[in-house]
Enzyme design. Structure first.
Site, PDB file in Angstrom:
ATOM      1  N   HIS A   4      20.517  20.893 -29.505  1.00 56.41           N
ATOM      2  CA  HIS A   4      19.521  19.806 -29.411  1.00 56.41           C
ATOM      3  C   HIS A   4      20.329  18.407 -28.815  1.00 56.41           C
ATOM      4  O   HIS A   4      19.591  17.439 -28.662  1.00 56.41           O
ATOM      5  CB  HIS A   4      18.526  19.562 -30.541  1.00 56.41           C
ATOM      6  CG  HIS A   4      17.551  18.646 -30.243  1.00 56.41           C
ATOM      7  ND1 HIS A   4      16.490  19.089 -29.594  1.00 56.41           N
ATOM      8  CD2 HIS A   4      17.236  17.612 -31.006  1.00 56.41           C
ATOM      9  CE1 HIS A   4      15.633  18.016 -29.474  1.00 56.41           C
ATOM     10  NE2 HIS A   4      16.034  17.182 -30.385  1.00 56.41           N
TER      11      HIS A   4
ATOM     12  N   TYR B 186      12.159   6.211 -26.834  1.00 51.50           N
ATOM     13  CA  TYR B 186      11.617   7.368 -27.506  1.00 51.50           C
ATOM     14  C   TYR B 186      10.362   7.253 -28.258  1.00 51.50           C
ATOM     15  O   TYR B 186       9.365   8.066 -28.086  1.00 51.50           O
ATOM     16  CB  TYR B 186      12.796   7.043 -28.847  1.00 51.50           C
ATOM     17  CG  TYR B 186      12.834   8.389 -29.745  1.00 51.50           C
ATOM     18  CD1 TYR B 186      13.212   9.846 -29.183  1.00 51.50           C
ATOM     19  CD2 TYR B 186      12.275   8.241 -30.979  1.00 51.50           C
ATOM     20  CE1 TYR B 186      13.213  10.674 -30.123  1.00 51.50           C
ATOM     21  CE2 TYR B 186      12.165   9.429 -31.887  1.00 51.50           C
ATOM     22  CZ  TYR B 186      12.497  10.353 -31.566  1.00 51.50           C
ATOM     23  OH  TYR B 186      12.447  11.594 -32.577  1.00 51.50           O
TER      24      TYR B 186
ATOM     25  N   ASP C 273      18.906  25.335 -28.178  1.00 51.14           N
ATOM     26  CA  ASP C 273      18.289  24.643 -29.145  1.00 51.14           C
ATOM     27  C   ASP C 273      17.078  25.060 -29.934  1.00 51.14           C
ATOM     28  O   ASP C 273      16.369  25.603 -29.426  1.00 51.14           O
ATOM     29  CB  ASP C 273      17.656  23.412 -27.913  1.00 51.14           C
ATOM     30  CG  ASP C 273      16.784  22.234 -28.648  1.00 51.14           C
ATOM     31  OD1 ASP C 273      16.789  22.293 -29.691  1.00 51.14           O
ATOM     32  OD2 ASP C 273      16.550  21.383 -27.884  1.00 51.14           O
TER      33      ASP C 273
ATOM     34  N   SER D  96      14.015  14.459 -26.461  1.00 52.78           N
ATOM     35  CA  SER D  96      13.073  15.098 -27.783  1.00 52.78           C
ATOM     36  C   SER D  96      11.747  14.491 -27.761  1.00 52.78           C
ATOM     37  O   SER D  96      11.130  14.962 -26.625  1.00 52.78           O
ATOM     38  CB  SER D  96      14.138  14.920 -28.871  1.00 52.78           C
ATOM     39  OG  SER D  96      13.496  15.736 -30.003  1.00 52.78           O
TER      40      SER D  96
END
Length: 715
Positions: free
Chosen positions: A684, A486, A649, A566
């Site tokens: 999302h 991430y 999203d 993301s």
């Protein structure tokens, strides 16, 4: 953990994906992609001519037939390709079986009642249950599974009133971040008729002590047709009095001169004070205003007036407040501050530690502090004066969360999980220090067959980075491996259980979590080391993780797949452009792919804290240099790529993934497939129904497995 959440990260929660091919990679031919119209859009920024040939794919799929037709054509090609993959059916069946276990959330205690989320196994949405006593029989209070035919309408935030007789809850439809709030009587199960619309990022709800109503946050209603794309500005705090229409709600706090500020409200346990936290972006920096609710004419009073540090309220005794703050302490400290003292001087109670403070609460007149020790949880106790008072014994190496409740009640609950430890809820008695299982799931796998290692490797600049390597005891390298990352917004990723991930490891695959810079594992310095001018460090850390796994024989050069969602989708897109030779497959989910226009939609404006401003030259040049959409390099063989996004999203709008996919398919980057899987009635990540989670995980595992050489064997 903390009473007031003061920032909105670009956070993505997703099922864990995986991989499985048995036939040689070379036998798969390049799919026939749908034709994507190109437009002549070139904009000059700071002397650089930037082409954007797929600008039209930014349009809302609901309002633009051409975009809708493009989505349908992409899904048709992708569905046909996925149907050919060996192992897909086996993965789907096994993941479904592994998901079929009871899952519980930590209870919230109000008025002697215990409220908790529960999923029987394969229910699309968790159900809200209540027990009238700790050992009493549970009963269903709210079951969202009948709210929509496709199971995509979810119960989101909820909170019982102080006496436990009422409960405010929010509805999330199709994965959107917008909420509708309603109220239910917890005894009769009947709704009161109260309804609040256009709530968003309300960060929970907060009841008045007397149950007369609740505080919440919302944006103005967006213009017609712009619900899923309009910028989010002018966040406000309101009070809704029960029995009145929303039009009569009282405006509590707003900043019309600063429309980019966001405001979140919470009431102290004693009901005396309303605490309003104000942020501007995703950075953990906030203002604090406090309203004395005992004063009928009480107005918000500034307590922290500079947007420079994090100040999270933990609790109070009268006018004395406990805060967690990074002011003068990058890894955080605990301070007290008397709001009746005109000097508003903060006094350190628990100084900054070597480890990073991740959460704090006051329960049973004790401070319960959750620290990250090399991305693993350690929970420490302190008396309210800061005197050390031991630790909370945990079942092993993993992640603990929860510890909510009242400051004077010694009873609390926490969840514990690890890669090979399904999330278990414990009841903790602060007075005795004893933790006992309250809800312990039974999953169809043997955790003793799996091993979890923590390793450390050197990044490009020599920085020591941790990673977790998880696999079956019998799996030896090199083996097909899924590397996950991430690296942003100060968000730490710690050990957690995933039923879907077990299906991957059962087949002999390895799962790796790299705790790269940009996250919050080591406090402010770790975050700062991976954002703005330092964002390239995030990509270097992830690339170095892949190189380490190959060097150590954990995986092979043609056996490594990468995944992230993301901000992690941005990560995957960027490193594939920079090192396409290193990876066999890539799974970017709901990614931020156009780094020059991200701040134009919905919550995108928040992210400038981590990414910078595309309108500023220095930031523009950095963003343009790594933007996934703008840096696809023809003439190089790329790994197989399966992009995932969803039509609803409204956190990272799907246009990012649409444009990125079109650019991939148009480039001369080899014959491996570069496809998009576009979900409908999903957003999302949060609120996604279980059946869609299982289907998506099976597709992604099968795709990645095909290109990493993982042979799926029948169970």
């Amino acid at each position: 953990m903390r009473r007031l959440i003061l920032a909105l990260p670009l956070l993505f929660a997703s099922p864990v994906f995986a991989q499985t091919p048995s036939e040689p990679h070379s036998t798969m031919t390049k799919p026939a992609y749908p034709e994507t119209r190109r437009v002549d859009v070139v904009e000059e920024q700071f002397g650089v001519k930037v082409a954007d040939p797929y600008r039209w794919l930014e349009n809302d799929v609901r309002n633009d037939k051409e975009v809708a037709d493009w989505v349908a054509a992409q899904n048709k090609v992708t569905d046909a390709y996925l149907a050919t993959l060996p192992g897909r059916d086996q993965f789907a069946a096994r993941i479904k079986a592994l998901f079929n276990y009871e899952r519980f959330g930590a209870p919230v205690k109000k008025g002697g009642r215990y409220f908790y989320a529960h999923n029987a196994g394969l229910q699309n949405q968790a159900v809200l249950w209540v027990r009238d006593t700790l050992g009493g029989e549970g009963r269903v209070l709210i079951d969202p599974n009948g709210w929509s035919k496709d199971g995509a309408t979810a119960l989101a935030e909820w909170l019982p009133s102080e006496d436990g007789k009422l409960l405010a809850y929010s509805i999330q439809d199709g994965g959107t971040d917008w909420r509708t709030i309603k109220v239910i009587d917890t005894v009769t199960g009947k709704e009161t008729g109260d309804e609040v619309n256009w709530a968003k990022y309300t960060m929970g709800l907060s009841w008045a002590k007397d149950g007369s109503g609740f505080f919440y946050s919302r944006y103005p209603e967006p213009p017609a047709g712009e619900k899923f794309q309009a910028l989010n500005e002018n966040h406000k705090v309101y009070f809704h009095k029960l029995g009145t229409p929303q039009s009569a709600d009282r405006l509590v706090y707003e900043t019309p001169a600063s429309p980019k500020l966001s405001h979140y409200a919470g009431i102290t346990d004693d009901g005396r004070y309303l605490v309003i936290g104000t942020t501007e972006g995703t950075d953990n920096k906030n203002l604090v205003h406090i309203v004395d609710l005992a004063d009928p004419k009480g107005q918000p009073r500034e307590i922290i007036g500079q947007l420079a540090n994090e100040w999270s309220v933990i609790g109070n005794v009268g006018s004395k407040f406990w805060f967690a703050t990074d002011a003068g302490a990058p890894r955080q400290r605990i301070v007290t501050l008397d709001i009746d003292d005109p000097s508003l001087t903060a006094k350190t109670i628990v100084p900054e530690q070597k480890e990073t403070l991740a959460g704090a609460s006051i329960i049973g007149d004790r401070l319960i502090l959750n620290y990250m020790v090399d991305a693993k949880t350690e929970v420490r106790r302190y008396k309210l004066d800061g005197t050390a008072d031991g630790k909370v014994a945990l079942p092993g190496i993993g992640t603990a969360s929860g510890f909510g409740g009242e400051a004077d009640d010694p009873e609390t609950f926490f969840a514990f999980t690890s890669f090979n430890y399904p999330t278990t809820i414990f009841r903790y008695d602060v007075a005795t220090g004893k933790a006992t299982p309250w809800a312990q799931p039974k999953v169809a796998f043997d955790p003793s067959q799996y091993k979890v290692e923590q390793r450390f490797y050197a990044s490009k600049d020599g920085t020591r980075v941790p990673m977790f390597v998880v696999r079956k005891n019998t799996t030896t390298g090199p083996a097909p491996t899924l590397l996950w990352g991430y690296g942003g917004f100060n968000v730490p990723y710690t050990p957690a259980f995933s039923a879907a991930r077990v299906a991957w490891m059962e087949q002999g695959g390895v799962f790796v979590l790299a705790n790269i810079r940009g996250g919050g594992e080591y406090g402010k310095a770790w975050h700062d080391g991976g954002r703005l001018a330092n964002k390239q460090n995030v990509f270097d850390d992830f690339i170095a993780a892949g190189e380490y796994l190959i060097k150590e024989g954990i995986t092979g050069k043609e056996q490594l797949a990468i995944q992230g969602g993301s901000n992690g989708g941005l990560l995957v897109g960027a490193v594939v452009n920079q090192r396409p030779d290193l990876f066999a497959a890539a799974l970017p989910a709901v990614g931020v792919m156009d780094m020059l226009r991200f701040d134009r939609w919905t919550a995108g404006r928040y992210w400038v804290d981590d990414y910078g401003y595309p309108s500023k030259e220095a930031d523009f040049r950095r963003l343009y240099a790594y933007s996934p959409y703008h840096n696809i390099k023809g003439g190089k063989a790329y790994p197989a790529i399966l992009v995932t996004t969803a039509d609803t999203d409204d956190r990272v709008v799907p246009g990012h993934s649409f444009k990125y996919t079109a650019a991939l398919q148009a480039a001369e980057i080899g014959d491996k497939p570069h496809l998009a899987r576009i979900e409908t009635r999903a957003g999302h990540g949060s609120g996604k129904p279980t059946d869609k989670i299982i289907e998506e995980a099976a597709d992604l595992y099968a795709f990645a497995a095909k290109w990493t050489g993982l042979e799926v064997k029948p169970r």
